[in-house]
Each structure stands twice: as C-alpha cells, then as structure tokens.
Motif scaffolding. Sequence first.
Motif, PDB file in Angstrom:
ATOM      1  N   UNK A   7      -0.676   2.530  27.665  1.00 14.53           N
ATOM      2  CA  UNK A   7      -1.188   3.101  26.422  1.00 14.53           C
ATOM      3  C   UNK A   7      -0.447   2.530  25.218  1.00 14.53           C
ATOM      4  N   UNK A   8      -1.203   2.165  24.198  1.00  9.79           N
ATOM      5  CA  UNK A   8      -0.639   1.808  22.899  1.00  9.79           C
ATOM      6  C   UNK A   8      -1.080   2.887  21.925  1.00  9.79           C
ATOM      7  N   UNK A  24       4.692   9.913  16.965  1.00 12.13           N
ATOM      8  CA  UNK A  24       5.975  10.107  17.646  1.00 12.13           C
ATOM      9  C   UNK A  24       5.888  11.244  18.664  1.00 12.13           C
ATOM     10  N   UNK A  25       5.189  12.315  18.311  1.00 11.56           N
ATOM     11  CA  UNK A  25       5.031  13.445  19.227  1.00 11.56           C
ATOM     12  C   UNK A  25       4.251  13.026  20.474  1.00 11.56           C
ATOM     13  N   UNK A  26       3.143  12.309  20.277  1.00  5.79           N
ATOM     14  CA  UNK A  26       2.326  11.851  21.405  1.00  5.79           C
ATOM     15  C   UNK A  26       3.123  10.873  22.268  1.00  5.79           C
ATOM     16  N   UNK A  27       3.849   9.972  21.632  1.00  9.25           N
ATOM     17  CA  UNK A  27       4.664   8.996  22.347  1.00  9.25           C
ATOM     18  C   UNK A  27       5.702   9.698  23.215  1.00  9.25           C
ATOM     19  N   UNK A  28       6.419  10.661  22.639  1.00  9.21           N
ATOM     20  CA  UNK A  28       7.453  11.386  23.383  1.00  9.21           C
ATOM     21  C   UNK A  28       6.856  12.164  24.557  1.00  9.21           C
ATOM     22  N   UNK A  29       5.721  12.816  24.324  1.00 13.50           N
ATOM     23  CA  UNK A  29       5.089  13.613  25.388  1.00 13.50           C
ATOM     24  C   UNK A  29       4.665  12.723  26.554  1.00 13.50           C
ATOM     25  N   UNK A  37       4.215   3.718  27.620  1.00 10.10           N
ATOM     26  CA  UNK A  37       3.627   3.923  26.297  1.00 10.10           C
ATOM     27  C   UNK A  37       4.381   3.078  25.279  1.00 10.10           C
ATOM     28  N   UNK A  38       3.632   2.432  24.403  1.00  7.69           N
ATOM     29  CA  UNK A  38       4.241   1.681  23.303  1.00  7.69           C
ATOM     30  C   UNK A  38       3.621   2.149  21.994  1.00  7.69           C
ATOM     31  N   UNK A  39       4.346   1.884  20.908  1.00 11.53           N
ATOM     32  CA  UNK A  39       3.884   2.234  19.567  1.00 11.53           C
ATOM     33  C   UNK A  39       3.659   0.969  18.770  1.00 11.53           C
ATOM     34  N   UNK A  61      -5.945   2.462  24.069  1.00  7.66           N
ATOM     35  CA  UNK A  61      -5.342   2.538  22.747  1.00  7.66           C
ATOM     36  C   UNK A  61      -5.673   3.921  22.207  1.00  7.66           C
ATOM     37  N   UNK A  62      -4.635   4.609  21.731  1.00  6.60           N
ATOM     38  CA  UNK A  62      -4.791   5.952  21.170  1.00  6.60           C
ATOM     39  C   UNK A  62      -4.495   5.862  19.677  1.00  6.60           C
ATOM     40  N   UNK A  63      -5.506   6.144  18.869  1.00  8.70           N
ATOM     41  CA  UNK A  63      -5.385   6.055  17.420  1.00  8.70           C
ATOM     42  C   UNK A  63      -5.247   7.463  16.853  1.00  8.70           C
ATOM     43  N   UNK A  64      -4.301   7.604  15.935  1.00  6.74           N
ATOM     44  CA  UNK A  64      -4.092   8.897  15.297  1.00  6.74           C
ATOM     45  C   UNK A  64      -4.210   8.735  13.789  1.00  6.74           C
ATOM     46  N   UNK A  65      -5.234   9.382  13.247  1.00  3.00           N
ATOM     47  CA  UNK A  65      -5.433   9.437  11.806  1.00  3.00           C
ATOM     48  C   UNK A  65      -5.133  10.838  11.311  1.00  3.00           C
TER      49      UNK A  65
END
Length: 104
Positions: A7-8, A24-29, A37-39, A61-65
Amino acid sequence: WLSPRQVLIVPVHAGDEGQRAAVAKAHAALRNDGFAVELDLSDADLRYKIKESQQRCFNYVAVIGSREAAAGAVSLRALGEKRSRNVPLAELRALFAQMASLDC
C-alpha cells in the motif's frame, strides 16, 4: 497480496496538516497490523503520485483528501483499476487482514 509494496498512502495536498495527520494515522494503523505501507508526502501532483504507485507495482494506493480525513476513510484504488472507492479505515484494516489470512 504477498508483496513488498502492498500500500502507498498519499494526501491530496501534502501541505494540508489535516490530511497529513490522517495519512500518518492510517500509516501507523496499517504498519501496526503488519502490512508493507509507504507514504508519499511530496508536493508532486496527485496524478503523478498515482501513476508512480502503479509503475512501482503497489497493490493499492490509498488517497486521503479533506473529505476522507474528516470521515476517517481512504479513497482506495487497486493496481490496474481505473476507479477508486471510499473505504473507512477500520474496514480497510479488516479487508487487508482477510487477504493476509488467505495467503498460504
């Protein structure tokens, strides 16, 4: 699903603190759940980030707006798919856990 690049996670606008916090929250979880997982917090254009994720063969790829950050969700797109879908973070974690349990 077994992949070094599962996941990116990317914000729509890297300069937006709310989006960065949600990323950051999604990455940590997901990291705590044991996923690769990468950012991408670069200032690059969102289309470029998505294209880059496909070229680097990330499964998702997980996009957060702003909307996703407010809802605690991500806009998820699988490798090779044109469309994305909004998925709450808890549901995403459950989906990935289910996929991981199917691996032999």
